[in-house]
Design a protein around this motif. Structure first.
Motif, PDB file in Angstrom:
ATOM      1  N   SER A 108       0.835  -1.201   0.000  1.00  0.00           N
ATOM      2  CA  SER A 108       0.000   0.000   0.000  1.00  0.00           C
ATOM      3  C   SER A 108       0.870   1.250   0.000  1.00  0.00           C
ATOM      4  O   SER A 108       2.080   1.179   0.272  1.00  0.00           O
ATOM      5  CB  SER A 108      -0.877   0.024   1.261  1.00  0.00           C
ATOM      6  OG  SER A 108      -0.039   0.210   2.392  1.00  0.00           O
ATOM      7  N   GLY A 109       0.206   2.377  -0.245  1.00  0.00           N
ATOM      8  CA  GLY A 109       0.897   3.658  -0.205  1.00  0.00           C
ATOM      9  C   GLY A 109       1.337   4.018   1.204  1.00  0.00           C
ATOM     10  O   GLY A 109       2.407   4.608   1.410  1.00  0.00           O
ATOM     11  N   THR A 110       0.501   3.675   2.172  1.00  0.00           N
ATOM     12  CA  THR A 110       0.849   3.947   3.564  1.00  0.00           C
ATOM     13  C   THR A 110       2.167   3.269   3.926  1.00  0.00           C
ATOM     14  O   THR A 110       3.089   3.894   4.462  1.00  0.00           O
ATOM     15  CB  THR A 110      -0.269   3.424   4.500  1.00  0.00           C
ATOM     16  OG1 THR A 110      -1.471   4.126   4.206  1.00  0.00           O
ATOM     17  CG2 THR A 110       0.084   3.601   5.961  1.00  0.00           C
ATOM     18  N   ASN A 113       5.145   4.904   2.321  1.00  0.00           N
ATOM     19  CA  ASN A 113       5.603   6.122   3.004  1.00  0.00           C
ATOM     20  C   ASN A 113       6.279   5.793   4.329  1.00  0.00           C
ATOM     21  O   ASN A 113       7.262   6.443   4.703  1.00  0.00           O
ATOM     22  CB  ASN A 113       4.429   7.091   3.196  1.00  0.00           C
ATOM     23  CG  ASN A 113       4.071   7.781   1.888  1.00  0.00           C
ATOM     24  OD1 ASN A 113       4.934   7.976   1.029  1.00  0.00           O
ATOM     25  ND2 ASN A 113       2.816   8.156   1.723  1.00  0.00           N
ATOM     26  N   TYR A 136      -1.840  14.501   2.569  1.00  0.00           N
ATOM     27  CA  TYR A 136      -2.323  13.200   3.046  1.00  0.00           C
ATOM     28  C   TYR A 136      -1.320  12.142   2.623  1.00  0.00           C
ATOM     29  O   TYR A 136      -0.984  12.054   1.440  1.00  0.00           O
ATOM     30  CB  TYR A 136      -3.707  12.847   2.480  1.00  0.00           C
ATOM     31  CG  TYR A 136      -4.162  11.472   2.942  1.00  0.00           C
ATOM     32  CD1 TYR A 136      -4.720  11.313   4.211  1.00  0.00           C
ATOM     33  CD2 TYR A 136      -3.990  10.344   2.150  1.00  0.00           C
ATOM     34  CE1 TYR A 136      -5.099  10.053   4.664  1.00  0.00           C
ATOM     35  CE2 TYR A 136      -4.367   9.077   2.601  1.00  0.00           C
ATOM     36  CZ  TYR A 136      -4.926   8.953   3.860  1.00  0.00           C
ATOM     37  OH  TYR A 136      -5.299   7.703   4.321  1.00  0.00           O
ATOM     38  N   HIS A 137      -0.851  11.340   3.582  1.00  0.00           N
ATOM     39  CA  HIS A 137       0.162  10.339   3.249  1.00  0.00           C
ATOM     40  C   HIS A 137      -0.199   8.936   3.721  1.00  0.00           C
ATOM     41  O   HIS A 137       0.632   8.033   3.621  1.00  0.00           O
ATOM     42  CB  HIS A 137       1.522  10.752   3.829  1.00  0.00           C
ATOM     43  CG  HIS A 137       2.082  11.998   3.212  1.00  0.00           C
ATOM     44  ND1 HIS A 137       2.561  12.042   1.916  1.00  0.00           N
ATOM     45  CD2 HIS A 137       2.210  13.263   3.697  1.00  0.00           C
ATOM     46  CE1 HIS A 137       2.982  13.275   1.639  1.00  0.00           C
ATOM     47  NE2 HIS A 137       2.780  14.036   2.692  1.00  0.00           N
ATOM     48  N   GLY A 138      -1.407   8.739   4.287  1.00  0.00           N
ATOM     49  CA  GLY A 138      -1.773   7.377   4.678  1.00  0.00           C
ATOM     50  C   GLY A 138      -2.339   7.306   6.075  1.00  0.00           C
ATOM     51  O   GLY A 138      -2.560   8.325   6.724  1.00  0.00           O
ATOM     52  N   GLU A 209       3.557  15.668  -1.658  1.00  0.00           N
ATOM     53  CA  GLU A 209       2.848  15.210  -2.858  1.00  0.00           C
ATOM     54  C   GLU A 209       2.964  16.316  -3.913  1.00  0.00           C
ATOM     55  O   GLU A 209       2.581  17.451  -3.621  1.00  0.00           O
ATOM     56  CB  GLU A 209       1.360  15.026  -2.580  1.00  0.00           C
ATOM     57  CG  GLU A 209       0.974  14.067  -1.494  1.00  0.00           C
ATOM     58  CD  GLU A 209      -0.401  14.444  -0.923  1.00  0.00           C
ATOM     59  OE1 GLU A 209      -1.417  13.952  -1.435  1.00  0.00           O
ATOM     60  OE2 GLU A 209      -0.446  15.245   0.040  1.00  0.00           O
ATOM     61  N   ASP A 242       5.979  11.833  -2.722  1.00  0.00           N
ATOM     62  CA  ASP A 242       4.889  10.860  -2.602  1.00  0.00           C
ATOM     63  C   ASP A 242       4.093  10.898  -3.909  1.00  0.00           C
ATOM     64  O   ASP A 242       3.313  11.807  -4.148  1.00  0.00           O
ATOM     65  CB  ASP A 242       3.999  11.215  -1.394  1.00  0.00           C
ATOM     66  CG  ASP A 242       2.829  10.251  -1.238  1.00  0.00           C
ATOM     67  OD1 ASP A 242       2.474   9.561  -2.215  1.00  0.00           O
ATOM     68  OD2 ASP A 242       2.239  10.213  -0.137  1.00  0.00           O
ATOM     69  N   VAL A 244       2.016   8.518  -4.958  1.00  0.00           N
ATOM     70  CA  VAL A 244       0.962   7.506  -4.890  1.00  0.00           C
ATOM     71  C   VAL A 244      -0.180   7.859  -5.855  1.00  0.00           C
ATOM     72  O   VAL A 244      -0.782   6.987  -6.474  1.00  0.00           O
ATOM     73  CB  VAL A 244       0.474   7.338  -3.437  1.00  0.00           C
ATOM     74  CG1 VAL A 244      -0.834   6.563  -3.359  1.00  0.00           C
ATOM     75  CG2 VAL A 244       1.554   6.634  -2.610  1.00  0.00           C
ATOM     76  N   GLN A 245      -0.452   9.152  -6.019  1.00  0.00           N
ATOM     77  CA  GLN A 245      -1.509   9.545  -6.958  1.00  0.00           C
ATOM     78  C   GLN A 245      -0.946  10.071  -8.273  1.00  0.00           C
ATOM     79  O   GLN A 245      -1.618  10.028  -9.300  1.00  0.00           O
ATOM     80  CB  GLN A 245      -2.404  10.621  -6.315  1.00  0.00           C
ATOM     81  CG  GLN A 245      -3.125  10.138  -5.078  1.00  0.00           C
ATOM     82  CD  GLN A 245      -4.518  10.743  -4.901  1.00  0.00           C
ATOM     83  OE1 GLN A 245      -5.022  11.473  -5.729  1.00  0.00           O
ATOM     84  NE2 GLN A 245      -5.156  10.417  -3.790  1.00  0.00           N
ATOM     85  N   LYS A 272      -1.270   2.601  -5.522  1.00  0.00           N
ATOM     86  CA  LYS A 272      -2.469   2.806  -6.336  1.00  0.00           C
ATOM     87  C   LYS A 272      -2.378   2.247  -7.754  1.00  0.00           C
ATOM     88  O   LYS A 272      -2.552   1.059  -7.955  1.00  0.00           O
ATOM     89  CB  LYS A 272      -2.827   4.297  -6.358  1.00  0.00           C
ATOM     90  CG  LYS A 272      -3.383   4.784  -5.007  1.00  0.00           C
ATOM     91  CD  LYS A 272      -4.213   6.031  -5.172  1.00  0.00           C
ATOM     92  CE  LYS A 272      -4.613   6.656  -3.850  1.00  0.00           C
ATOM     93  NZ  LYS A 272      -5.663   5.937  -3.146  1.00  0.00           N
TER      94      LYS A 272
END
Ligand SMILES: Cc1ncc(COP(=O)(O)O)c(C=O)c1O
Length: 426
Positions: A108-110, A113, A136-138, A209, A242, A244-245, A272
């Motif tokens: 996962s992204g969490t 990180n 937001y990082h998780g 991000e 980050d 993730v997105q 993701k």
């Protein structure tokens, strides 16, 4: 209330937010569309929160996963060689642009990180970290501690000593009317002030991000992170992007979001979209940082053969079809169309985005909720977000066609016109 919703409410946590007054169950998908349990079709502009990156039922991904399933091996663990991990790590190291890069896979992204923060705090022998306001990082303790959005923080317990920076918040009154260059200068001054006043000794890293996801696709002007990095480099402070997105070409103008700032970070975290729905996350970092920790480590499910098969096929698809260029092309149709419509719609307070990652800022959370219901009815899935609950965020699969972009734009503009007319009638 539907039978499934009643059962959901009985056994799932209240804080697991569902979209829509009558939440839908998605039962099938093909291309960039999904079908719900009532047989209604939707053009998917949210893609399972930016995760179904190349759409649904992709033959190449399906074949790769089926080939792996046919071997009878779903899991072996990292105590054995894993060809899929090595192949994917080689590709990610290459596209990352990070020198001598090494990769660690998570679920996962969490976790990605958490890993990056561990590597940074270990290398720098410091628990002090910088993060961005509205981030937001998780959902783990470390990831929450670098998250800057009260709606996503249940408590202030933190394994890290965190200071939050400006950079994606130019709506604040003190920055109003500033040019990009002046805003960047003000932010850099503030960073220097934080480093002079709020920290002690070495700082481990800045985590940021490039486009803030949960923050409602708010973002720093291009170049801000290059200006920040100059200051960070003076003190050896590491930079974690980050992605993730924002990774894999979604922003259109760069393969990783941070490329829009002309910066190569020390580490990139991802999750993701890479597995197109199969669970895969990870960190790509400078080899010396990745190799440094003295203790052994593993992630039992991280980089399992099934997710690696899916991720290798997905990344190959993105690169072979140059989906970054497609994101730029189709995103431009939508973003320019939304900006043109915004000029005559007083409820629209802003349109922002890059590539296939775009948001509309409305006046009130109620209007955002209304937008969700109207677009649902018209057959389009979108997402909500933003610090104030007033942002609509959308991020279709990178495989979106020009026709689908035009169709989606039409649905969005019609919904905004309805909300504008309703607001004018009040
Ligand atoms: C930028 C960013 N980082 C990290 C995460 C956490 O990822 P996950 O939900 O896979 O743990 C998210 C999730 O939305 C995110 O948007």
């Amino acid at each position: 209330m539907s039978e499934l919703l009643a059962r959901h409410r009985a056994v799932m946590p209240n804080w697991l937010a569902l979209n829509y007054h009558d939440p839908i169950e998605i039962v099938s998908g093909k291309g960039n569309r999904v079908i719900d349990a009532d047989g209604k079709s939707y053009l998917d502009f949210f893609a399972g929160i930016l995760t179904n990156m190349i759409g649904y039922d992709v033959p190449e991904v399906r074949a790769a996963v089926e080939r792996q399933l046919a071997t009878g091996v779903v899991h072996t663990s990292t105590v054995y060689l894993l060809r899929g991990q090595v192949e994917l790590a080689e590709k990610i190291a290459r596209v990352s642009g990070i020198p001598d890069a090494k990769v660690f896979f998570t679920n996962s992204g969490t976790e990605a990180n958490e890993t990056a923060l561990l590597l940074a705090t270990y290398a720098r022998k410091s628990d002090q970290v910088l993060a961005m306001r509205q981030s937001y990082h998780g959902r783990s303790f470390g990831a929450i501690s670098v998250t800057s959005n009260r709606s996503w923080k249940n408590n202030s317990l933190s394994p890290l000593n965190v200071h939050f920076l400006h950079g994606a918040d130019r709506h604040l009154v003190q920055f109003e009317g500033l040019s990009d260059a002046d805003y960047i200068k003000a932010c850099v001054d503030d960073l220097r002030h934080v480093l002079a006043t709020s920290v002690s000794d070495d700082v481990a890293a800045l985590i940021a991000e490039p486009v803030q996801g949960v923050g409602g696709f708010t973002m720093a002007p291009d170049g801000l992170f290059a200006a920040y990095k100059e200051v960070l480099d003076e003190q050896g402070i590491l930079f974690i992007s980050d992605e993730v997105q924002t990774g894999w070409g979604r922003t259109g103008s760069s393969f990783f979001g941070i490329g829009n700032h002309g910066v190569t970070p020390d580490m990139i975290t991802f999750a993701k979209g890479l597995g197109n729905g199969f669970a895969v996350g990870g960190v790509v970092a400078r080899g010396d940082l990745m190799d440094a920790p003295h203790a052994v480590g593993l992630s039992t499910f991280g980089g399992n053969p099934i997710s690696m098969a899916a991720a290798n096929a997905t990344l190959d698809y993105v690169l072979d079809h140059d989906l970054q260029a497609n994101a730029a092309r189709t995103g431009e149709i939508i973003i320019s169309g939304l900006k043109a419509a915004a000029e005559r719609l007083s409820v629209v307070k802003g349109v922002r985005g890059k590539g296939l990652m775009f948001a509309v800022e409305l006046e009130t959370p109620a209007q955002a909720g209304r937008f969700m219901e109207l677009t649902k009815r018209a057959g389009l899935l979108a997402g909500k977000g933003g610090l104030y609950g007033t942002a609509i965020r959308m991020a279709p699969p990178l495989t979106l066609t020009v026709e689908e972009a035009t169709e989606g734009l039409g649905i969005i503009v019609t919904a905004l016109e309805t909300i504008d007319a309703e607001a004018a009638a009040q």
